[in-house]
Design a protein around this motif. Structure first.
Motif, short mmCIF file in Angstrom:
data_model
loop_
_atom_site.label_atom_id
_atom_site.label_comp_id
_atom_site.label_asym_id
_atom_site.label_seq_id
_atom_site.Cartn_x
_atom_site.Cartn_y
_atom_site.Cartn_z
N LYS A 199 10.49 4.14 12.99
CA LYS A 199 9.14 4.48 12.53
C LYS A 199 8.52 3.33 11.74
CE LYS A 199 10.64 7.91 10.03
NZ LYS A 199 12.09 7.90 10.19
N SER A 200 9.30 2.88 10.73
CA SER A 200 8.75 1.81 9.90
C SER A 200 8.50 0.57 10.74
CB SER A 200 9.72 1.46 8.78
OG SER A 200 9.89 2.57 7.93
N THR A 201 9.43 0.32 11.65
CA THR A 201 9.27 -0.87 12.49
C THR A 201 7.98 -0.79 13.29
OG1 THR A 201 11.67 -0.93 12.63
CG2 THR A 201 10.44 -2.28 14.20
N PHE A 213 0.52 4.42 6.51
CA PHE A 213 1.25 4.97 5.37
C PHE A 213 2.72 5.08 5.73
CE2 PHE A 213 -2.79 7.68 4.47
CZ PHE A 213 -3.42 6.57 3.92
N ASP A 214 3.57 4.38 5.00
CA ASP A 214 5.00 4.48 5.28
C ASP A 214 5.66 5.37 4.24
OD1 ASP A 214 7.54 4.21 6.15
OD2 ASP A 214 7.66 2.03 5.95
N GLU A 215 5.95 6.58 4.65
CA GLU A 215 6.55 7.57 3.76
C GLU A 215 5.91 7.55 2.39
OE1 GLU A 215 10.56 8.27 4.09
OE2 GLU A 215 10.80 7.33 6.04
N PRO A 216 4.63 7.76 2.31
CA PRO A 216 3.94 7.57 1.03
C PRO A 216 4.31 8.63 0.01
CG PRO A 216 2.45 8.50 2.61
CD PRO A 216 3.72 8.23 3.35
#
Ligand SMILES: Nc1ncnc2c1ncn2[C@@H]1O[C@H](COP(=O)(O)OP(=O)(O)O)[C@@H](O)[C@H]1O
Ligand SMILES: [Mg+2]
Lengths: 282, 345, 719
Positions: free
Chosen positions: B42-44, B157-160
């Motif tokens: 996901k982050s990638t 938004f990365d796991e905000p």
């Protein structure tokens, strides 16, 4: 702490600290005493309280002239300039290198890191002669710039090592954030990274400063002119084979030490942070 | 404002492949939530969109423009990091205005933009503090604010919300929803929390081992999971999977008595959601092992036979006792291919 | 606004560069004179030079060059055109300077001079310097105690014995130094070298002289230093000292002087070395004629008058009448003295002689054995450089190596992926380029130059290519048995011992203190910490010199303190630099004192990141204090300490200052470490730069090997 230690332990610990601190201070206090005593000879009295006190030694050391030219002032100025320039040049060289080594996986990075550290293994004093020839070729003999460059190179590897370690502890996300905020690499470096690295920069700068401030063998070899001398060279000459004036030496030693000791104390709260992050991350 | 299109996007680190051909078409203003287990990429994916990672193959378009080779700043996207990545040495004001400062906008304009956003997020009293002097929730809002000030085309938004405690997370979820309604900007929101996904998303993208499993609205994902992975991943407590065999209009779960009236021939996998099981009547029988009370409902953990477990959700108060044997009726049954796990029509 | 910033930056840069270059502007003078005088002699020289300049309108600059580096400076500066026009020095190195082409003949003699001034400065039928003053040892005595000074050595011994009691001494002198032993050596009929330059240290006369010196030394405190000698006299505890006129001003007490006595067994006078100070015209000066004029002026009657009156020099000019009895004695003594040999070969005799002297005075070796060893030592040092080697094979090997290196590099670059990555990362290289370039230019190039020098031999100012001969000599211990302190193997072992013991002590003390200082109940933690890092803050050459003096056998506070602690009621008389163990201990003490704060600070930092709950958990599990430290704290400190230890060990390995300034290798060079040994070969054993460079290369190789080993042991890259 939930439990408090036994009284015996507290007393013993403080006792140990007092004894060790006295041991650590004894030679320093000895210098102070010699500086204040009127004799130029090394006294054999182990107690630190001496009879007559005088500031004459300080006056003698400070009030030196070379035909109307205030030598001590010039030499102090030289020392300050060389040490500051060393710290400055050292930081400029080491900071960008340390940052690049910490962040970017360019081919040859590991080799580069090793190369910096390997230069720490070159036996410094033996290089005085080649350095003399080199500086002469560059026309930098007798100039403080040449000396500052020589010192900076001995200071740079250590600085690169410390700074790289510190940069490693700064989260990469900050740079990525800056990148997304539209900052270039350079802007990120100057506006985000450098302000954060202030403790490490202070400590590294101080060590570079000290390298230059304290060195005398290379200075004595590379500087020919007393007006270009740095203070350690002058100090050393007070106790060379020609005859020892310990009082003058001690007074000079105190004058030389005060600035570094002051800087040391001013910056010591950064030491722990600035040094160990380097050490931990290696 | 812009839509985003991903076309056969691959990302590899040396020989390890992280994203394997992502195709996705996101409309302008859509709120997309990327979910998947930890390490699924996901982050990638987010970082590929941001330009923090180089795309190995495939194309990425933002607003109809191919941006594969553009630097992050040329893509005009804003990102909120899981750690927030606030600049520790800058005040909240400078943090928020940094992008504009870098873009050399006039001071007055920066000030105005920052204060507008700060007012929107209730940050005005905090403007002159340093990040270190803020609570977790406040930092989160500052990070949001920093992204908003720039008026980007896309938010990433990365796991905000993952660093916030439960109640604050809930509050922020609502606030995010509000913000999106006001700003109408495309959002990619990464989370591994399916509640977050279900409540926020216009569409959810389920990712597993670098491959998109299903794209759809929360309802679609919940009602018609494309495969067993999506079925079990979405919905809490999770769907139970039971192997079964169908013949002539009925299906029988392996090793159990009782038949369910379902189409399909041969081996298949059945998916049963706890919320879809009625207790007290029906063809299946199970013994209650444990009863978990959640206040308004209770979860019955049932043992149907060797290796066959099921959870049923019933309203409280619940009279059943552990050890009791009850009849069960699955109201909705999802059928999946026994080997591929794909949904059967 | 931006423009103003830029302008400010530019201005700042300008100021900095100006500051850095400032001393180079100071050179605007017609004539530059180097000297190593201080105090009254310097004032006298200045006055004489001013007098000269007045008459002629020359601008003359006097440059006081530090005594310790005077010779090596002359030798490097003059050939490169950076030297003085005129320099003032003793005649001792005349032979070498002449061979190196540093001098211009002095021309005509400036008036009349006492013997042996002219003779001492003449070589190859030419006069090389204008004589200024005589300096030699003489007998200085306290006129309040002694009426008639001793005429013979028998009288001297008797008088000395008679006056030596409870802390008072009849005669004290720096007996352990060859220069101070020379009068006896000559008086007994010996000489350091013969006419051929061969050392003559194991003759009968030498042994007799040494035996006599031991008799005198038995009536003296052990190994008195120059400081000690003068302070004993000042305190009224020494009735006679042997010293030069330069010491008189420091004594702060009435003095009388007499020539040294006759040596009773031979009936010859005890002849000290005589230095004839002279003004030498340097080669490659700007204005040799003016320099020669100035030299003549200084040497002639007018200059001599000033030097005698202001500087209290025993001037050579015979028309100047000595103004006080001490100067008269000095002149008398000059007449019965031995001019310091101008043959550079004499240098090779000094070190062995010094060692023999100290061994005998200490009573550890008999005079004949000691002198035999000294002869052996001098013979090895004097040996001509290895025979020239054919440079071709080396050139070819070097070229092949360079080619192989380039080939390997080219081979790696054939990988297209590597090339692509290098291209992508091209801007990254700019970031390390400044530092890398500086290191290459200022560290690698000098080092490689130095390493190349190892293939050459430097002997009496001449270079010859000798290939790997130095390395072979060093590694095979060709000159000395491996057990001799002069051998590389011995010094390497000492260096390793030195490094290991230092780093161990640094870590033990540093960690222990850090563990104490982190207890929250310790009061004034900041103050302790600040005081304990003081040894790190004070420049280390200062403290090294102080420690050296604290360890002095008589003046040192260490002996006094040990005396107090052991309740002896008086200071102990341990001569710390008389045995390897005590000398090493003195060095170790100094360096431990210097080094523990670094480890303490590193440990304090590392401890901050170790949560206390871990130890508390261990305590709950029943672990004692030591177990907690051993199994919980220590393993967690390791990652931080290991790199610090490895870096620290490299620094300690090359810790020149402490060894050089504290023990100076005493006794007999046994406490020398590799780098200080290399320094001696370069600067005090006849400038064998090639040999020293070979040492430097070996030091580097040892450390390189060590770092690879350390990485392997640490299991990761720490160096
Ligand atoms: N720089 C990298 N090099 C190699 N593998 C990586 C790198 N970054 C991430 N990965 C791998 O990619 C996979 C996906 O990571 P990530 O996108 O962070 O997962 P998540 O879905 O939890 O955010 C992980 O298995 C991770 O190990
Ligand atoms: Mg992630």
């Amino acid at each position: 702490m939930a439990r408090s230690p036994s009284t015996l332990r507290v007393v013993l610990t403080h006792l140990a600290l007092v004894v060790i601190t006295l041991l650590a201070l004894y030679p320093v206090l000895w210098v102070v005493r010699m500086a204040l005593s009127p004799s130029q000879q090394f006294s054999s009295d182990p107690t630190l309280l001496s009879g007559r006190l005088t500031l004459q030694n300080f006056v003698d050391v400070i009030w030196t002239f070379d035909g109307g030219y205030w030598l001590f002032g010039a030499q102090l100025f030289n020392s300050l300039v060389v040490a500051t320039a060393t710290a400055g040049v050292g930081l400029v060289l080491a900071t960008s290198a340390g940052y690049a080594l910490s962040r970017w996986a360019f081919p040859g990075r590991d080799a580069g890191m090793s190369a910096f550290l390997v230069t720490q293994m070159f036996p410094g004093v033996v290089m005085a002669i080649p350095l003399y020839i080199l500086l002469d070729t560059l026309g930098l003999l007798d100039s403080l710039l040449g000396l500052a460059l020589v010192y900076a190179t001995t200071a740079v590897p250590f600085s690169v090592w410390t700074l790289k370690g510190y940069f490693d502890t700064i989260p990469v996300a900050l740079e990525e954030a800056a990148l997304l905020d539209g900052a270039s690499r350079w802007t990120t470096f100057t506006k985000v990274i450098l302000p954060l690295a202030r403790p490490a920069l202070a400590v590294t700068g101080l060590f570079s400063f000290m390298t230059a401030w304290n060195e005398y063998i290379l200075a004595a070899t590379l500087l020919g002119d007393p007006r270009a001398y740095t203070l350690p060279v002058v100090l050393q000459s007070y106790v060379d084979d020609y005859g020892a004036s310990w009082g003058h030496f001690a007074a000079g030693a105190i004058l030389v030490s005060i600035p570094v000791v002051a800087l040391f104390f001013a910056l010591q709260r950064y030491f722990v942070e600035g040094l160990t992050s380097g050490a931990v991350k290696g | 404002m812009a839509g985003v299109t991903l076309n056969g996007l691959y990302k590899r680190y040396g020989s390890t492949s992280v994203l394997e051909g992502i195709d996705l078409d996101v409309e302008d203003g859509e709120y997309i939530v990327l979910v998947g287990p930890s390490g699924c990429g996901k982050s990638t994916l987010l970082r590929c969109i941001a330009g923090l990672e180089e795309i190995t193959a495939g194309t990425l378009e933002i607003g109809g423009r191919r941006v594969n080779d553009l630097s992050p700043r040329a893509r005009n996207v804003a990102m909120v990091f899981q750690s927030y990545a606030l600049y520790p040495h800058m005040t909240v004001r400078r943090n928020m205005g940094f992008a504009l400062e870098v873009a050399r906008r006039p001071k007055a304009e920066i000030r105005e933009a920052v204060e507008d956003v700060a007012a929107m997020l209730d940050l005005v009293p905090l403007l002159d503090r340093l990040p270190g002097q803020l609570s977790g929730g406040q930092r989160q809002r500052v990070a949001m604010g920093r992204a908003i000030v720039r008026r980007p085309d896309v938010f990433l938004f990365d796991e905000p919300l993952s660093n916030l405690d439960a109640s604050l997370r809930h509050h922020m979820r609502v606030e995010l929803k509000h913000l999106h309604r006001r700003l109408q900007t495309t959002v990619f929101h990464v989370t591994h929390d399916q509640v977050e996904a279900l409540t926020l998303a216009d569409r959810i993208v389920v990712l597993h081992q670098g491959v998109v499993q299903q794209v759809g609205t929360p309802r679609e994902l919940f009602d018609r999971p494309a495969n067993t992975f999506v079925g079990t991943f979405i919905g809490s407590p999770s769907m139970a999977l039971l192997p079964a065999v169908g013949a002539g209009g009925t299906v029988r779960i392996d090793g159990l008595e009782g038949e369910l009236e379902l189409p399909g021939e041969g081996a298949m996998t059945l998916g049963l959601r706890p919320t879809d099981i009625e207790v007290g009547r029906g063809p299946l029988r199970g013994q209650i092992e444990v009863i978990e009370s959640l206040g308004a409902e209770a979860l019955l953990h049932l043992d149907l036979g060797p290796d066959r477990k099921l959870v049923a959700q019933v309203p409280e108060p619940c009279q059943a006792q552990p050890g009791e044997v009850v009849s069960l009726l699955p109201r909705v049954v999802h059928r999946f291919h026994a080997e591929t796990g794909e949904r059967l029509p | 606004m931006k423009a103003r910033r830029a302008l400010q930056a530019l201005l700042l840069c300008g100021v900095v560069v100006a500051c850095l270059l400032a001393p180079t502007w100071a050179h605007a003078a017609d004539l530059t004179v180097w000297h190593a005088y201080r105090g009254a002699e310097e004032a006298a020289l200045r006055e004489a030079v001013d007098r000269f300049a007045e008459g002629r309108g020359h601008r003359v600059r006097l440059v006081s060059v530090s005594f310790g580096v005077y010779d090596s400076k002359l030798e490097t500066a003059i050939p490169r055109g950076n030297g003085p026009d005129l320099f003032i020095a003793a005649q001792g190195n005349l032979g070498k300077w002449r061979r190196m082409g540093l001098l211009v003949p002095a021309g005509d003699v400036s008036g009349e001079h006492r013997d042996p001034a002219i003779e001492a400065l003449t070589e190859g039928g030419e006069l090389w310097g204008q004589p200024l003053a005589f300096k030699s040892l003489m007998l200085i005595y306290d006129p309040e105690v002694i009426d008639t000074p001793p005429r013979t050595t028998d009288e001297l011994l008797a008088l000395s014995a008679a006056l030596t009691e409870d802390g008072r001494y009849g005669l004290v002198y720096e007996a352990g130094t060859p220069f101070y032993h020379a009068p006896w050596m000559h008086g007994f009929g010996g000489a350091a070298i013969d006419e051929m330059g061969e050392p003559t240290l194991d003759t009968r006369a030498q042994v007799d002289a040494l035996t006599f010196a031991a008799e005198l030394a038995a009536l003296m405190p052990t190994a008195p230093s120059a400081d000690r000698v003068s302070s004993l006299y000042t305190e009224g505890r020494a009735a006679m000292i042997i010293d030069g006129p330069w010491r008189v001003a420091d004594l702060g007490r009435r003095v009388a002087a007499a020539p040294l006595p006759l040596v009773s067994p031979t009936g010859e006078p005890a002849r000290p070395y005589l230095t004839v100070e002279a003004a030498f015209v340097a080669a490659r000066g700007q204005d040799p004629e003016a320099a020669a004029e100035l030299a003549s002026f200084l040497s002639g009657v007018d200059g001599a008058q000033i030097r005698q009156e202001v500087g209290r020099q025993a001037v050579t000019a015979s028309r100047v009448v000595p103004s006080d009895p001490i100067l008269q004695v000095q002149l008398d003594q000059a007449a019965r003295s031995e001019p310091l040999p101008t043959d550079p070969e004499v240098q090779s005799a000094w070190e062995g002689l010094a060692r023999a002297l100290r061994q005998v005075l200490r009573g550890t070796v008999l005079p004949d054995r000691a002198m035999a060893a000294a002869q052996q030592h001098a013979t090895v040092l004097r040996r001509p450089p290895p025979p020239p080697a054919n440079p071709w094979p080396y050139g070819i090997v070097l070229a092949l190596l360079a080619l192989a290196g380039l080939g390997a590099l080219g081979y790696r670059l054939r990988d297209p992926d590597l090339r692509r990555r290098m291209l992508v990362h091209a801007p990254d290289y700019l970031w390390i380029a400044p530092a890398g370039l500086a290191m290459v230019v200022l560290v690698v190039v000098p080092f490689l130059t130095g390493a190349a020098v190892a293939l050459f031999a430097h002997h009496q100012g001449e270079w010859s290519f000798v290939g790997l001969a130095h390395f072979i000599d060093i590694l095979l211990a060709r000159d000395w048995p491996i057990t001799s302190p002069m051998s590389f193997g011995f010094t390497l072992v000492v260096t390793v011992l030195w490094t290991v013991s230092n780093v161990t002590l640094h870590v033990v003390i540093g960690v222990a203190l850090a563990m104490l200082l982190r207890e929250p109940w310790v009061g004034l933690r900041g103050v302790w910490r600040a005081l304990l890092i003081l040894p790190w803050a004070v420049p280390n050459y200062i403290t090294a010199l102080i420690w050296r003096s604290l360890f002095d056998a008589q003046v040192g506070a260490i002996n006094a303190i040990l005396g107090l602690l052991l309740l002896r009621g008086e200071a102990l008389q341990i001569d710390w630099f008389s045995s390897f163990a005590t000398g090493f201990a003195a060095n170790l003490t100094t360096n431990t004192w210097l080094g523990f704060p670094f480890m303490m600070v590193v440990t304090l930092g590392a401890l901050q990141s170790i949560p206390r709950d871990l130890e508390e958990a261990a305590e709950v599990d029943g672990a004692g204090a030591w177990q907690r430290f051993r199994h919980v704290t220590w393993p967690m400190l390791m990652p931080a300490l290991l790199p610090a230890m490895i870096l620290g060990s490299v620094w300690t390995f090359n810790m020149f200052n402490v060894i050089y300034l504290v023990s100076a290798g005493e006794p007999d060079g046994s406490t020398e470490i590799l780098i200080s040994e290399a320094y001696r070969w370069a600067f005090s054993r006849g400038n064998r730069y090639g040999y020293a460079a070979a040492y430097a290369v070996l030091i580097f190789l040892v450390l390189l090997f060590y770092s690879r080993l350390a990485n392997r042991l640490a299991g990761r890259k720490v160096l």
